[in-house]
Design a protein around this motif. Structure first.
Motif, PDB file in Angstrom:
ATOM      1  N   MET A 184       0.829  -1.205   0.000  1.00  0.00           N
ATOM      2  CA  MET A 184       0.000   0.000   0.000  1.00  0.00           C
ATOM      3  C   MET A 184       0.864   1.256   0.000  1.00  0.00           C
ATOM      4  N   ARG A 185       1.926   1.267   0.787  1.00  0.00           N
ATOM      5  CA  ARG A 185       2.820   2.421   0.802  1.00  0.00           C
ATOM      6  C   ARG A 185       3.457   2.621  -0.573  1.00  0.00           C
ATOM      7  N   TYR A 186       3.822   1.522  -1.189  1.00  0.00           N
ATOM      8  CA  TYR A 186       4.419   1.600  -2.525  1.00  0.00           C
ATOM      9  C   TYR A 186       3.405   2.158  -3.521  1.00  0.00           C
ATOM     10  N   TYR A 187       2.170   1.701  -3.419  1.00  0.00           N
ATOM     11  CA  TYR A 187       1.105   2.178  -4.315  1.00  0.00           C
ATOM     12  C   TYR A 187       0.840   3.672  -4.113  1.00  0.00           C
ATOM     13  N   GLN A 188       0.831   4.111  -2.869  1.00  0.00           N
ATOM     14  CA  GLN A 188       0.580   5.524  -2.583  1.00  0.00           C
ATOM     15  C   GLN A 188       1.711   6.408  -3.090  1.00  0.00           C
ATOM     16  N   ARG A 189       2.904   5.843  -3.228  1.00  0.00           N
ATOM     17  CA  ARG A 189       4.057   6.603  -3.711  1.00  0.00           C
ATOM     18  C   ARG A 189       4.159   6.582  -5.236  1.00  0.00           C
ATOM     19  N   HIS A 190       3.790   5.439  -5.850  1.00  0.00           N
ATOM     20  CA  HIS A 190       4.037   5.257  -7.282  1.00  0.00           C
ATOM     21  C   HIS A 190       2.773   5.074  -8.132  1.00  0.00           C
ATOM     22  N   GLY A 191       1.648   4.809  -7.471  1.00  0.00           N
ATOM     23  CA  GLY A 191       0.423   4.560  -8.241  1.00  0.00           C
ATOM     24  C   GLY A 191       0.373   3.167  -8.851  1.00  0.00           C
ATOM     25  N   ARG A 192       1.281   2.287  -8.417  1.00  0.00           N
ATOM     26  CA  ARG A 192       1.345   0.912  -8.913  1.00  0.00           C
ATOM     27  C   ARG A 192       1.702  -0.010  -7.751  1.00  0.00           C
ATOM     28  N   GLY A 193       1.319  -1.281  -7.869  1.00  0.00           N
ATOM     29  CA  GLY A 193       1.707  -2.257  -6.866  1.00  0.00           C
ATOM     30  C   GLY A 193       3.131  -2.735  -7.082  1.00  0.00           C
ATOM     31  N   MET A 194       3.714  -3.360  -6.053  1.00  0.00           N
ATOM     32  CA  MET A 194       5.102  -3.813  -6.144  1.00  0.00           C
ATOM     33  C   MET A 194       5.298  -4.890  -7.201  1.00  0.00           C
ATOM     34  N   VAL A 195       4.389  -5.855  -7.263  1.00  0.00           N
ATOM     35  CA  VAL A 195       4.563  -6.950  -8.221  1.00  0.00           C
ATOM     36  C   VAL A 195       4.505  -6.428  -9.652  1.00  0.00           C
ATOM     37  N   GLU A 196       3.640  -5.444  -9.892  1.00  0.00           N
ATOM     38  CA  GLU A 196       3.562  -4.855 -11.231  1.00  0.00           C
ATOM     39  C   GLU A 196       4.909  -4.293 -11.652  1.00  0.00           C
ATOM     40  N   LYS A 296      -6.433  -2.648  -7.860  1.00  0.00           N
ATOM     41  CA  LYS A 296      -5.507  -1.646  -8.385  1.00  0.00           C
ATOM     42  C   LYS A 296      -4.044  -1.977  -8.108  1.00  0.00           C
ATOM     43  N   ASN A 297      -3.774  -2.637  -6.973  1.00  0.00           N
ATOM     44  CA  ASN A 297      -2.360  -2.791  -6.602  1.00  0.00           C
ATOM     45  C   ASN A 297      -1.943  -4.208  -6.215  1.00  0.00           C
ATOM     46  N   TYR A 298      -2.863  -5.161  -6.269  1.00  0.00           N
ATOM     47  CA  TYR A 298      -2.500  -6.520  -5.855  1.00  0.00           C
ATOM     48  C   TYR A 298      -2.507  -7.436  -7.074  1.00  0.00           C
ATOM     49  N   ARG A 299      -1.453  -8.214  -7.221  1.00  0.00           N
ATOM     50  CA  ARG A 299      -1.332  -9.136  -8.344  1.00  0.00           C
ATOM     51  C   ARG A 299      -0.913 -10.501  -7.798  1.00  0.00           C
ATOM     52  N   PHE A 300      -1.727 -11.512  -8.039  1.00  0.00           N
ATOM     53  CA  PHE A 300      -1.387 -12.821  -7.488  1.00  0.00           C
ATOM     54  C   PHE A 300      -0.128 -13.373  -8.156  1.00  0.00           C
ATOM     55  N   THR A 301       0.566 -14.238  -7.444  1.00  0.00           N
ATOM     56  CA  THR A 301       1.781 -14.853  -7.967  1.00  0.00           C
ATOM     57  C   THR A 301       1.814 -16.330  -7.601  1.00  0.00           C
ATOM     58  N   ILE A 302       2.613 -17.067  -8.353  1.00  0.00           N
ATOM     59  CA  ILE A 302       2.912 -18.468  -8.039  1.00  0.00           C
ATOM     60  C   ILE A 302       4.421 -18.558  -7.883  1.00  0.00           C
ATOM     61  N   ARG A 303       4.862 -19.235  -6.844  1.00  0.00           N
ATOM     62  CA  ARG A 303       6.294 -19.389  -6.615  1.00  0.00           C
ATOM     63  C   ARG A 303       6.636 -20.871  -6.554  1.00  0.00           C
ATOM     64  N   ILE A 304       7.643 -21.270  -7.289  1.00  0.00           N
ATOM     65  CA  ILE A 304       8.106 -22.656  -7.317  1.00  0.00           C
ATOM     66  C   ILE A 304       9.523 -22.667  -6.765  1.00  0.00           C
ATOM     67  N   THR A 305       9.737 -23.403  -5.681  1.00  0.00           N
ATOM     68  CA  THR A 305      11.041 -23.413  -5.022  1.00  0.00           C
ATOM     69  C   THR A 305      11.581 -24.844  -4.973  1.00  0.00           C
ATOM     70  N   PRO A 306      12.440 -25.219  -5.917  1.00  0.00           N
ATOM     71  CA  PRO A 306      13.084 -26.537  -5.838  1.00  0.00           C
ATOM     72  C   PRO A 306      13.886 -26.669  -4.547  1.00  0.00           C
ATOM     73  N   ARG A 307      13.751 -27.802  -3.875  1.00  0.00           N
ATOM     74  CA  ARG A 307      14.451 -28.020  -2.608  1.00  0.00           C
ATOM     75  C   ARG A 307      15.613 -28.974  -2.853  1.00  0.00           C
ATOM     76  N   ILE A 308      16.619 -28.465  -3.536  1.00  0.00           N
ATOM     77  CA  ILE A 308      17.730 -29.318  -3.946  1.00  0.00           C
ATOM     78  C   ILE A 308      18.956 -29.147  -3.063  1.00  0.00           C
ATOM     79  N   TYR A 309      18.967 -28.127  -2.189  1.00  0.00           N
ATOM     80  CA  TYR A 309      20.083 -27.933  -1.274  1.00  0.00           C
ATOM     81  C   TYR A 309      19.558 -27.813   0.152  1.00  0.00           C
TER      82      TYR A 309
END
Length: 340
Positions: A184-196, A296-309
């Motif tokens: 929200m702070r990022y949106y209020q400063r830039h007019g865009r969400g962080m993920v965008e 306006k500022n939220y964008r869903f994401t998918i994260r894939i984290t291989p657990r190889i180490y």
């Protein structure tokens, strides 16, 4: 040469340390060979599970002939039947473990990982999630939803048959509240969400893009916590999975399959965690000030984290990941088909 990078989404530092790559006993064990004698998630063994909550099928419930199947988690962390009533004793506060804990059985095939599934099966998996999100949203007590997939013993899986967990809670986890505040702070400063902005910067830089298909982009984040970690994000602001169009779901299925094929070519048989970050289900006192801005500022994401180490004491003590393979190097390997 090592480098400390800032993960802006999580406001955490990550140490990229290629010198650590060849240290002894770094590799985590791979998943075990699959055995499926009397697997409760296999087709024909429906009697071994609780009655289904939902199934993609054309016949009667709790029988063979399904494409996906959702059941209550037999070892559930929370229970939908409880009353959402807080209890206070001086400074100590608690509420009953209200919520939903479900298992989405991805397909009838015990041996089929995502890279081996056809795109229609992946679409079925995604559409089944959407059905459950829409249903759980109808319970106004539930505000946060977590959809995640643990694959392999190192990643926390206890069943070998491919499956996904859906967990809905009456409270917001602290890391999600912190993210909403910072976004929200990022949106209020830039007019865009962080993920965008993260996505647009990755598209401009090109160095970490793994794939771009239709409405979605997959990339290795600048401050990846894990080697070969991949994030998938939509090109427009879509706050939750059920807001995707039919075409967007089709695009998402294609890019997910492609990503897992690329990962498998590099890593062979590997353990991983996959999770969706979605907007809150409903409003409560914790998130109500952010809810009007989700589109306006939220964008869903998918994260894939291989657990190889393996991780060690430094990571646990500091909350700061050490990643021995830079995201740029991972993308080069994807593109050249060389191996690590």
């Amino acid at each position: 040469m090592s480098e400390i990078r800032l993960d802006r989404m999580h406001n955490q530092y990550v140490l990229i340390a290629p010198e650590r790559l060849r240290r002894p006993d770094l590799l985590a064990p791979i998943k075990l060979k699959k055995l499926h004698q009397r697997c409760p998630f296999c087709e024909g063994n429906e009697v071994l599970t609780p009655p289904e909550l939902y199934a993609m099928r054309d016949n009667s419930p709790n029988s063979a002939g399904w494409k996906t199947r959702v059941i209550p988690n037999l070892y559930k962390a929370v229970q939908i039947e409880l009353e959402d009533k807080s209890k206070r004793e001086s400074m100590f506060e608690s509420i009953p473990g209200v919520g939903a804990h479900e298992v989405l059985i991805d397909s009838p095939c015990h041996e089929c990982d995502i890279e081996e599934a056809d795109t229609q099966s992946i679409e079925n998996w995604l559409r089944s999630m959407i059905i459950r999100v829409e249903d759980l949203r109808n319970d106004n007590r539930l505000v946060h939803i977590s959809i995640f997939k643990n694959f392999g013993s190192v990643a926390g899986a206890t069943q070998e048959h491919p499956h996904t967990q859906i967990l809905a809670l009456p409270i917001m986890p602290q890391n999600e509240i912190v993210f909403l505040e910072r976004n929200m702070r990022y949106y209020q400063r830039h007019g865009r969400g962080m993920v965008e902005d993260i996505l647009q910067n990755e598209i401009s830089a090109k160095d970490r893009i793994v794939s771009e298909i239709g409405s979605f982009v997959a990339f290795c984040p600048y401050a990846s916590s894990f080697p070969f970690e991949i994030m998938i994000a939509p090109k427009r602001n879509i706050s939750s999975l059920e807001l995707c169009t039919r075409d967007e779901i089709s695009d998402l299925a294609v890019i997910i399959k492609e990503i897992f094929q690329k990962l498998s070519k590099q890593l062979g048989s590997f353990n991983y965690n996959l999770y969706f970050r979605l907007a809150p289900l409903n409003s409560n006192f914790e998130n109500e000030s952010y809810m009007p801005y989700m589109d306006k500022n939220y964008r869903f994401t998918i994260r894939i984290t291989p657990r190889i180490y393996r991780i060690g004491g430094f990571e646990i003590a500091t909350g700061m990941a050490i990643n021995p393979v830079s995201p740029e190097e991972c993308v080069k390997l994807f593109n050249t088909q060389e191996s690590l």
